[in-house]
Write a protein that holds these residues in place. Structure first.
Motif, PDB file in Angstrom:
ATOM      1  N   LYS A 259      -8.428   2.645   0.306  1.00 27.07           N
ATOM      2  CA  LYS A 259      -7.384   2.395   0.809  1.00 27.07           C
ATOM      3  C   LYS A 259      -6.480   1.877  -0.148  1.00 27.07           C
ATOM      4  O   LYS A 259      -6.730   0.824  -0.679  1.00 27.07           O
TER       5      LYS A 259
ATOM      6  N   SER B 114      -3.248  -2.393  14.900  1.00 29.63           N
ATOM      7  CA  SER B 114      -1.889  -3.132  14.675  1.00 29.63           C
ATOM      8  C   SER B 114      -1.668  -4.414  15.142  1.00 29.63           C
ATOM      9  O   SER B 114      -2.225  -4.740  16.253  1.00 29.63           O
TER      10      SER B 114
ATOM     11  N   TRP C 173      -2.628   0.295  -1.572  1.00 29.91           N
ATOM     12  CA  TRP C 173      -1.453  -0.249  -1.156  1.00 29.91           C
ATOM     13  C   TRP C 173      -0.669  -0.747  -2.327  1.00 29.91           C
ATOM     14  O   TRP C 173      -1.059  -0.893  -3.407  1.00 29.91           O
TER      15      TRP C 173
ATOM     16  N   TYR D 284      -0.487  -6.293  10.707  1.00 28.22           N
ATOM     17  CA  TYR D 284      -0.184  -5.017  10.372  1.00 28.22           C
ATOM     18  C   TYR D 284       0.811  -4.225  11.337  1.00 28.22           C
ATOM     19  O   TYR D 284       0.512  -4.617  12.349  1.00 28.22           O
TER      20      TYR D 284
ATOM     21  N   SER E 291       1.738   0.624   2.657  1.00 25.23           N
ATOM     22  CA  SER E 291       1.125   2.121   2.103  1.00 25.23           C
ATOM     23  C   SER E 291       2.069   2.964   3.181  1.00 25.23           C
ATOM     24  O   SER E 291       3.063   2.730   3.698  1.00 25.23           O
TER      25      SER E 291
ATOM     26  N   GLU F 177       1.358   4.530   5.700  1.00 21.98           N
ATOM     27  CA  GLU F 177       1.042   4.557   7.090  1.00 21.98           C
ATOM     28  C   GLU F 177       1.455   3.344   7.688  1.00 21.98           C
ATOM     29  O   GLU F 177       1.510   3.222   8.896  1.00 21.98           O
ATOM     30  N   ALA F 178       1.223   2.177   6.932  1.00 21.38           N
ATOM     31  CA  ALA F 178       1.355   0.701   7.479  1.00 21.38           C
ATOM     32  C   ALA F 178       1.781  -0.237   6.515  1.00 21.38           C
ATOM     33  O   ALA F 178       1.828  -0.189   5.387  1.00 21.38           O
TER      34      ALA F 178
ATOM     35  N   ASP G  34      -1.960   0.721  12.843  1.00 24.14           N
ATOM     36  CA  ASP G  34      -3.650   0.868  12.631  1.00 24.14           C
ATOM     37  C   ASP G  34      -4.033   1.305  11.470  1.00 24.14           C
ATOM     38  O   ASP G  34      -3.484   2.068  11.032  1.00 24.14           O
ATOM     39  N   VAL G  35      -4.983   0.587  10.710  1.00 20.77           N
ATOM     40  CA  VAL G  35      -5.425   1.211   9.598  1.00 20.77           C
ATOM     41  C   VAL G  35      -7.013   1.430   9.833  1.00 20.77           C
ATOM     42  O   VAL G  35      -7.670   0.434   9.822  1.00 20.77           O
TER      43      VAL G  35
END
Ligand SMILES: [Cu+2]
Lengths: 579, 222
Positions: free
Chosen positions: B102, B168, B104, B157, B126, B128-129, B160-161
């Motif tokens: 992942k 989250s 960032w 966060y 990122s 998504e989060a 969710d990752v």
């Protein structure tokens, strides 16, 4: 002129001692006082008008491990050069290193091209080259010389200068014997490595930091709330009251005339004789506190210039300073004791009537933490304990002298508040009567700048035409040093006007003492009496304090102006242009 | 302006041999340890930089290997000193969990807070989060060489990752207490305890358990 063999390997400190111990000549009681010297004969002392000095690398051993020193004529410290005021001296300096070198004649008034500072006075001395210095000596007293190239000074390139008065003239004090006492700091580590470590972890060499135990001790003394409050300022500023010295005996071996404590440098005397000791601090980074237990020292000269005699038990000698003292020892053996400001180590020597005696070393003092005064917050006595009454009196006198009725115009200089400037002294004071951290309230009579008065009258000296204020600045956490927040690499030269009388005021916005050294001109220090300004070449500016001196700008050309702590000097430096 | 430039260049050429700000590089393994819990994890926390007083290139790596599964956070950042005690940092982070990756974008501040608290706060971004990571450490000197280091790290966060097993909200907390002995400044063995806990979905969905463990390791730099 005795010519040295090109290389003299110093296999051990013991051999070294034979070579440059100030082989005390058994005396000459010929009644001619004030002319006798005991700094010796042979290669360690060179007298005359013409000198040949060769700079080379030489194996030395001060710690039990061989290491490479940068030497003059194979010696460390280099030979003591004896000159005479009024005469022209010629010095041929040959560089046998693979890097450029230089010799700077510290405190000597001379033409700028003879001053020996690479890129300011001259190009430096390239490998294999010989540079010839030639100038007329216009002063007498105790001085020294050292390299101004790279970190060579740390690796041994320094030596004493003794300048005799003009033929037929005498100095205003008498003595029977005369010794140079050079103090220095040696490390087996490469200076580049020391500097890198300081940049990565500035307290690397400090093994006297505050511990949890210290805090609980304070809690037990004054309760948690008070103890916490007392720490508050330090904690918020992220500063340590134990920040006494950047480089300590953890890596340093302290030397007296090139000998460590074990090898005990000796000086001989006969009972009743007056012995002149020319203390010179030739260290790279170490401020020493010097005393001779059992003996009063009469301070007769500071930085080569005579002062009104003052009797003390102890004095602090900053890097590059010199003090001449006269002692009158009785029968026995006395320890010349020099402890570093942070009390991490010391070196002793012996003053005795016969060889082979080793004077007992006194215990080192406990290190004292810095106080609020050292952070530039008020007076040094504000720790609650008052000094002697006499000091208090001196203090009022000083305040009067220090607050001129007609202040001179202050020339504004560029300043930069940035990453390199951590702390600003909020209330910096003239603390001339403050002996400094580690020497306060120790029960001994300690020399302070307030005790210094020029031997000669300075009442006719011109009043300043203008003033400049220089802030000594730094960031201890990142180990960055600067003046007015601007380090040397980013700084414009300072402009002095030929013929003017300039007043320089330093404000120390750091928690370290900085010995500031102006080349080419004298610094006439204000110690409380305008009629007795003290003529110095190096002035120690205490942490959180301010100090002022006057400069008669009588030397055209380019000059160096810097802190003499070697690892501060790189940033805490200015070029001065006299136009 | 021109005049200033020229004089700056001149000043830089002066003292060519005495550069106040030489290029330097260093690596600090703040933690390299074995942890006494299931799967015999080995954990590390390493920071390296090369650069100057003001500008540096930093590499950070923190992670652990447990039962042949490796989790790590690796950052490559440009770091600039902006105030006496603080550096502003920006760059990229690659997190791994097993074979998952992942990436960032990172914005961080690092420095020494009042009361001598070593601080690093990271904003991770990122597509998504967005995450934040707080890391505080303090060094209490019991003696000149015996040093007790409490440390706390927290993460939160925005979403969710799943690749990293993170839910989250406030997701995890790690607290450590290590006692090291500096044989030399550069080398210090230590023992300590580490407490970790997951919160919210990190705990419920992805199964991060509360755990306290004994640790032993070395801290070194060069
Ligand atoms: Cu300094």
């Amino acid at each position: 002129m005795p010519k040295m063999t090109r290389r003299t390997f110093l296999q051990s400190a013991a051999v070294a001692a034979l070579l440059y111990g100030a082989s005390p000549s058994v005396s000459r009681a010929d009644g001619r006082r004030n002319q006798t010297d005991s700094f010796g004969k042979g290669p360690s002392v060179l007298k005359g008008n013409e000198f040949h000095l060769t700079i080379d690398r030489t194996v030395v051993n001060f710690t039990g491990k061989p290491a490479i020193a940068t030497t003059v004529n194979g010696m460390m410290p280099g030979p003591t050069l004896v000159w005479r005021e009024g005469e022209e001296v010629t010095i041929h300096v040959t560089n046998r290193l693979d890097v450029s070198t230089s010799i700077h004649w510290h405190g000597i008034i001379l033409p700028p091209e003879m001053d020996g500072v690479p890129d300011i006075s001259f190009d430096g001395i390239a490998p294999g080259e010989t540079f010839t210095y030639r100038f007329t000596v216009r002063q007498h007293g105790t001085y020294w010389y050292h390299s101004h190239s790279g970190f060579q000074e740390q690796t041994g390139l320094h030596g004493a200068l003794v300048i005799l008065p003009k033929k037929g003239e005498t100095e205003p004090f008498e003595y029977d014997r005369d010794y140079v006492v050079s103090l220095s700091d040696w490390s087996d580590e490469k200076p580049e490595s020391i500097y890198r470590k300081l940049k990565i972890q500035s307290d690397y060499y400090n093994f006297n930091q505050r511990t949890v135990g210290d805090f609980f001790h304070e809690v037990a003394e004054k309760g948690f709330v008070e103890a916490f409050k007392a720490r508050k300022m330090w904690n918020e500023m992220r500063m340590s009251d134990r920040d006494l010295s950047d480089v300590t005996a953890y890596t340093y071996t302290f030397l007296m005339n090139g000998r460590n404590d074990r090898d005990d440098w000796h000086a001989l005397f006969r009972p009743g004789e007056k012995v002149r000791l020319r203390f010179i601090n030739q260290s790279a980074m170490t401020i020493f506190d010097v005393r001779i237990p059992g003996l009063k020292m009469r301070v007769v000269a500071a930085d080569g210039n005579p002062v009104q005699p003052v009797d003390v038990d102890e004095f602090r000698i900053a890097v590059a300073e010199s003090y001449d003292v006269i002692v009158e020892p009785e029968e026995g053996a006395y320890c010349l004791f020099a402890q570093s400001i942070d009390r991490s180590g010391f070196v002793g020597g012996t003053l005795c009537t016969e060889r082979g005696v080793r004077a007992k070393r006194p215990p080192m003092d406990k290190p004292q933490p810095l106080t609020m005064a050292d952070m530039g917050m008020g007076d040094w006595k504000s720790d609650g304990r008052m000094g002697h009454e006499t000091m208090a009196m001196d203090h009022t006198k000083m305040k009067m002298a220090m607050t001129p009725e007609n202040p001179w115009p202050v020339t504004p200089l560029p300043m930069r508040k940035g990453v390199g400037w951590t702390m600003t002294a909020m209330d910096p004071r003239y603390r001339l009567d403050d002996p400094g951290v580690g020497l306060r309230h120790n029960g001994r009579r300690v020399l302070t700048y307030a005790d210094l008065r020029n031997y000669y009258c300075t009442a006719d000296d011109p009043q300043p035409d203008r003033e400049i204020v220089l802030h000594l600045t730094g960031n201890m956490e990142r180990y960055i040093w600067s003046i007015n927040g601007i380090k040397y690499a980013d700084a414009e030269p300072l402009c002095f006007h030929y013929g003017e009388r300039l007043r320089v005021t330093f404000v120390n916005d750091t928690m370290m003492p900085h010995p500031m050294h102006l080349h080419g001109m004298w610094s006439d220090l204000e110690t409380g009496d305008d009629a007795r300004l003290v003529r110095k070449h190096t002035v120690l500016v205490q942490p959180g304090a301010k100090i002022s001196y006057r400069v008669t700008v009588d030397a055209r050309g380019s000059w160096a102006y810097h802190c003499h702590m070697l690892y501060h000097m790189l940033g805490m430096f200015r070029k001065v242009e006299v136009v | 302006m021109k005049k200033i430039l020229i004089s700056t260049m001149l000043a830089a050429s002066l003292f060519a041999e005495m550069n106040d700000d030489p290029l330097r590089a260093t690596l600090l393994a703040d933690r390299l340890e074995w942890q006494a819990t299931d799967g015999d994890p080995v954990a590390w926390d390493v920071a390296a930089y090369a650069g100057y007083d003001i500008d540096k290139l930093y590499f950070y790596s923190e992670g652990s290997t447990q039962s042949d599964e490796t989790e790590s956070e690796n950052e490559l950042l440009y770091s600039r000193a902006v105030t006496p005690f603080w550096d502003l940092q920006g760059g990229l982070e690659m997190d791994t969990a097993g074979s998952e990756r992942k990436y960032w974008g990172i914005l961080a501040i690092q420095g020494l807070a009042p009361y001598f608290i070593d601080t690093r706060i990271r904003l991770k971004i990122s597509d998504e989060a967005v995450g934040v990571n707080f890391d505080f450490e303090y060094e209490a000197l019991l003696t000149q060489r015996l040093i007790l280091t409490p440390r706390i790290e927290m993460e939160a966060y925005s979403a969710d990752v799943p690749e990293l097993g993170i839910g989250s909200g406030f997701s995890s907390l790690a607290m450590g207490l290590r006692l090291r002995y500096e044989i030399v400044r550069e080398f210090a063995p230590y023992v300590g305890v580490e407490y970790v806990n997951g919160f919210g979905d990190t705990k419920k969905v992805y199964g991060m358990k509360e755990d306290a463990r004994f640790v032993a390791g070395v801290r070194f730099w060069f």
